[in-house]
Design an enzyme around this catalytic site. Structure first.
Site, PDB file in Angstrom:
ATOM      1  N   ARG A  81       0.863  -1.174   0.000  1.00  0.00           N
ATOM      2  CA  ARG A  81       0.000   0.000   0.000  1.00  0.00           C
ATOM      3  C   ARG A  81       0.910   1.236   0.000  1.00  0.00           C
ATOM      4  O   ARG A  81       1.922   1.272   0.704  1.00  0.00           O
ATOM      5  CB  ARG A  81      -0.897   0.030   1.239  1.00  0.00           C
ATOM      6  CG  ARG A  81      -1.847   1.209   1.258  1.00  0.00           C
ATOM      7  CD  ARG A  81      -2.604   1.293   2.564  1.00  0.00           C
ATOM      8  NE  ARG A  81      -3.429   2.490   2.604  1.00  0.00           N
ATOM      9  CZ  ARG A  81      -4.032   2.954   3.685  1.00  0.00           C
ATOM     10  NH1 ARG A  81      -3.905   2.307   4.846  1.00  0.00           N
ATOM     11  NH2 ARG A  81      -4.760   4.048   3.631  1.00  0.00           N
ATOM     12  N   HIS A  82       0.562   2.209  -0.815  1.00  0.00           N
ATOM     13  CA  HIS A  82       1.399   3.411  -0.953  1.00  0.00           C
ATOM     14  C   HIS A  82       1.687   4.058   0.400  1.00  0.00           C
ATOM     15  O   HIS A  82       0.957   3.903   1.372  1.00  0.00           O
ATOM     16  CB  HIS A  82       0.708   4.425  -1.858  1.00  0.00           C
ATOM     17  CG  HIS A  82      -0.573   4.962  -1.290  1.00  0.00           C
ATOM     18  ND1 HIS A  82      -0.612   5.964  -0.345  1.00  0.00           N
ATOM     19  CD2 HIS A  82      -1.862   4.626  -1.521  1.00  0.00           C
ATOM     20  CE1 HIS A  82      -1.855   6.221  -0.019  1.00  0.00           C
ATOM     21  NE2 HIS A  82      -2.638   5.420  -0.710  1.00  0.00           N
ATOM     22  N   GLY A  83       2.788   4.800   0.443  1.00  0.00           N
ATOM     23  CA  GLY A  83       3.127   5.540   1.654  1.00  0.00           C
ATOM     24  C   GLY A  83       2.143   6.673   1.905  1.00  0.00           C
ATOM     25  O   GLY A  83       1.265   6.956   1.080  1.00  0.00           O
ATOM     26  N   GLU A  84       2.296   7.330   3.037  1.00  0.00           N
ATOM     27  CA  GLU A  84       1.377   8.409   3.411  1.00  0.00           C
ATOM     28  C   GLU A  84       1.343   9.501   2.341  1.00  0.00           C
ATOM     29  O   GLU A  84       2.370   9.973   1.872  1.00  0.00           O
ATOM     30  CB  GLU A  84       1.822   9.030   4.736  1.00  0.00           C
ATOM     31  CG  GLU A  84       0.885  10.125   5.220  1.00  0.00           C
ATOM     32  CD  GLU A  84       1.438  10.860   6.424  1.00  0.00           C
ATOM     33  OE1 GLU A  84       0.858  10.741   7.513  1.00  0.00           O
ATOM     34  OE2 GLU A  84       2.478  11.556   6.268  1.00  0.00           O
ATOM     35  N   THR A  94      -9.471  10.843   0.046  1.00  0.00           N
ATOM     36  CA  THR A  94      -8.671  11.026  -1.170  1.00  0.00           C
ATOM     37  C   THR A  94      -9.290  10.323  -2.368  1.00  0.00           C
ATOM     38  O   THR A  94      -9.492  10.926  -3.412  1.00  0.00           O
ATOM     39  CB  THR A  94      -7.243  10.510  -0.950  1.00  0.00           C
ATOM     40  OG1 THR A  94      -6.724  11.069   0.254  1.00  0.00           O
ATOM     41  CG2 THR A  94      -6.349  10.897  -2.114  1.00  0.00           C
ATOM     42  N   ARG A 131       0.740   8.562  -6.160  1.00  0.00           N
ATOM     43  CA  ARG A 131       1.236   8.095  -4.863  1.00  0.00           C
ATOM     44  C   ARG A 131       1.627   6.619  -4.906  1.00  0.00           C
ATOM     45  O   ARG A 131       2.587   6.217  -4.244  1.00  0.00           O
ATOM     46  CB  ARG A 131       0.207   8.365  -3.757  1.00  0.00           C
ATOM     47  CG  ARG A 131      -1.176   7.766  -3.947  1.00  0.00           C
ATOM     48  CD  ARG A 131      -2.128   8.340  -2.908  1.00  0.00           C
ATOM     49  NE  ARG A 131      -3.465   7.771  -2.906  1.00  0.00           N
ATOM     50  CZ  ARG A 131      -4.469   8.200  -3.663  1.00  0.00           C
ATOM     51  NH1 ARG A 131      -4.280   9.189  -4.520  1.00  0.00           N
ATOM     52  NH2 ARG A 131      -5.669   7.639  -3.564  1.00  0.00           N
ATOM     53  N   TYR A 188     -14.431   7.705  -4.020  1.00  0.00           N
ATOM     54  CA  TYR A 188     -15.264   8.085  -2.880  1.00  0.00           C
ATOM     55  C   TYR A 188     -16.352   9.107  -3.221  1.00  0.00           C
ATOM     56  O   TYR A 188     -17.024   9.623  -2.326  1.00  0.00           O
ATOM     57  CB  TYR A 188     -14.388   8.619  -1.741  1.00  0.00           C
ATOM     58  CG  TYR A 188     -13.924   7.533  -0.806  1.00  0.00           C
ATOM     59  CD1 TYR A 188     -14.768   7.034   0.185  1.00  0.00           C
ATOM     60  CD2 TYR A 188     -12.654   6.993  -0.914  1.00  0.00           C
ATOM     61  CE1 TYR A 188     -14.354   6.026   1.042  1.00  0.00           C
ATOM     62  CE2 TYR A 188     -12.221   5.988  -0.064  1.00  0.00           C
ATOM     63  CZ  TYR A 188     -13.076   5.512   0.908  1.00  0.00           C
ATOM     64  OH  TYR A 188     -12.661   4.506   1.750  1.00  0.00           O
ATOM     65  N   LYS A 196     -12.428  14.034   7.159  1.00  0.00           N
ATOM     66  CA  LYS A 196     -13.144  12.870   7.677  1.00  0.00           C
ATOM     67  C   LYS A 196     -13.887  13.179   8.977  1.00  0.00           C
ATOM     68  O   LYS A 196     -15.029  12.747   9.170  1.00  0.00           O
ATOM     69  CB  LYS A 196     -12.165  11.716   7.880  1.00  0.00           C
ATOM     70  CG  LYS A 196     -11.584  11.190   6.569  1.00  0.00           C
ATOM     71  CD  LYS A 196     -10.558  10.097   6.790  1.00  0.00           C
ATOM     72  CE  LYS A 196      -9.971   9.637   5.460  1.00  0.00           C
ATOM     73  NZ  LYS A 196      -8.930   8.601   5.639  1.00  0.00           N
ATOM     74  N   ARG A 212     -17.531   3.996   4.595  1.00  0.00           N
ATOM     75  CA  ARG A 212     -16.115   3.629   4.560  1.00  0.00           C
ATOM     76  C   ARG A 212     -15.885   2.125   4.677  1.00  0.00           C
ATOM     77  O   ARG A 212     -14.967   1.583   4.064  1.00  0.00           O
ATOM     78  CB  ARG A 212     -15.355   4.327   5.693  1.00  0.00           C
ATOM     79  CG  ARG A 212     -15.301   5.836   5.583  1.00  0.00           C
ATOM     80  CD  ARG A 212     -14.376   6.421   6.641  1.00  0.00           C
ATOM     81  NE  ARG A 212     -12.993   6.022   6.420  1.00  0.00           N
ATOM     82  CZ  ARG A 212     -12.005   6.246   7.286  1.00  0.00           C
ATOM     83  NH1 ARG A 212     -12.263   6.834   8.437  1.00  0.00           N
ATOM     84  NH2 ARG A 212     -10.785   5.862   7.014  1.00  0.00           N
ATOM     85  N   HIS A 255      -3.464   0.590  -3.423  1.00  0.00           N
ATOM     86  CA  HIS A 255      -4.169   1.343  -2.390  1.00  0.00           C
ATOM     87  C   HIS A 255      -4.887   0.422  -1.415  1.00  0.00           C
ATOM     88  O   HIS A 255      -5.060  -0.774  -1.671  1.00  0.00           O
ATOM     89  CB  HIS A 255      -5.162   2.290  -3.059  1.00  0.00           C
ATOM     90  CG  HIS A 255      -4.539   3.132  -4.120  1.00  0.00           C
ATOM     91  ND1 HIS A 255      -4.066   4.405  -3.889  1.00  0.00           N
ATOM     92  CD2 HIS A 255      -4.259   2.869  -5.426  1.00  0.00           C
ATOM     93  CE1 HIS A 255      -3.537   4.894  -4.997  1.00  0.00           C
ATOM     94  NE2 HIS A 255      -3.646   3.984  -5.948  1.00  0.00           N
TER      95      HIS A 255
END
Length: 327
Positions: A81-84, A94, A131, A188, A196, A212, A255
């Protein structure tokens, strides 16, 4: 808080590939088209099991080439999973908005690369979002193979021509990177860009939790996890799993929701179980594909690392069974 399973215990869990899958929401032709373009430009030659594959450009359709052969009876599948991202940092929804990594996210991607530096990588798949692509590229700067990841562009004939690599030696030292929108984060809808906490105050905590975490309920004008799973899993079956069957080692940088969907497929989780599945940013997960089975090897970090893999009641039963076997 979900209990974390150590990489030692996760190692023995194996699941069969489902024989049947749901029809995709998207036509197969549109999903396969990018791969077909890319296959006209590159192929992976057969090598010994200990070697990385050699890329060869197909200079013309009439050129005679040796068909690709299976290199090994098993292959590695790495999920990251991508970094922050900058919007993770700001606590914003996002989704499919294309924002880059934070400084912390860059560091997470580099650390992920160190953790997988000895695992062979022949082919990289990412989403179309920056990302995920940044995460894959930064991770590969730490890999011991020292090969250069190259994003393949097939959006037009000119893009293919202009990005052509003419040096055979350079091609041998390259790893193709295939970007696919099907691996994008869940869309989303009207939540994208909203804070959020403020959204929870406006619509209620329970409503936002359903948007979510539920499997079937989408946010306004967005995708449910079920919809995300259909496109991500269909792409995985059509384009990534065949590469693993050929013995090619694959890295996927994507993701939380697209990877959650793929893990649901690999581990045969139910729609209820997958909603409690959590993936930490920048922590790689390793699977071994052998004899048409995916064997989960967990994460190459210590067993005390928080958030490596949040597991469900069903997976806990596998842990108990393993404990009994080891004892």
């Amino acid at each position: 808080m979900a209990t974390v399973v150590s990489h030692q215990l996760i190692g023995s869990f194996a699941s069969h590939i489902p024989s049947n899958s749901k029809p995709s929401l998207f036509p197969k032709e549109s999903m396969n088209l990018p791969i077909k373009f890319r296959q006209n430009r590159f192929k992976i030659e057969a090598t010994t099991a200990s070697q990385t594959p050699v890329l060869e450009t197909l200079l013309s359709p009439s050129k005679t080439t040796t068909p690709s052969k299976k290199k090994s009876n098993e292959a590695s599948l790495i999920l990251i999973r991508h970094g922050e991202s900058l919007w993770n940092e700001k606590n914003l929804f996002t989704g499919c908005v294309d924002v880059p990594l934070t400084e912390k996210g860059v560091a997470e991607a580099i650390q992920a690369g160190k953790r997988i530096s000895t695992i062979p990588v022949d082919l990289i798949f990412t989403s179309s979002l920056i990302r995920a692509q940044m995460t894959a590229m930064l991770a590969m700067t730490q890999h011991r193979c020292k090969k250069v990841p190259i994003i393949l562009h097939d959006e037009s004939e000119k893009a293919q021509t202009w990005s052509h690599v003419f040096s055979e030696e350079t091609r041998k030292q390259s790893i193709p990177v295939i970007a696919a929108w099907q691996l994008n984060e869940r869309m989303y809808g009207e939540l994208q860009g909203l804070n959020k906490e403020e959204t929870a105050e406006r619509y209620g905590t329970q409503q936002v939790h359903e948007w979510r975490r539920s499997y079937h309920i989408p946010p306004p004008k967005g995708e449910s996890l079920e919809m995300c799973a259909e496109r991500a899993v269909a792409y995985f079956e059509d384009n990534i799993q065949p590469e693993l069957a050929l013995g090619n080692n694959v890295l996927i940088a994507a993701h939380g929701n697209s990877l959650r969907s793929i893990i649901m497929y690999l581990d045969k989780l139910t729609s209820q179980e997958v909603t409690s599945l959590e993936l930490s940013t920048g922590l790689p997960l390793l699977y071994i594909f052998k004899d048409r089975k995916f064997m989960r090897r967990g994460s190459p970090v210590g067993p005390t690392e928080a958030g490596v893999y949040a597991y469900t009641k069903r997976l806990a039963q596998y842990r108990q069974k393993l404990d009994e076997t080891l004892n």
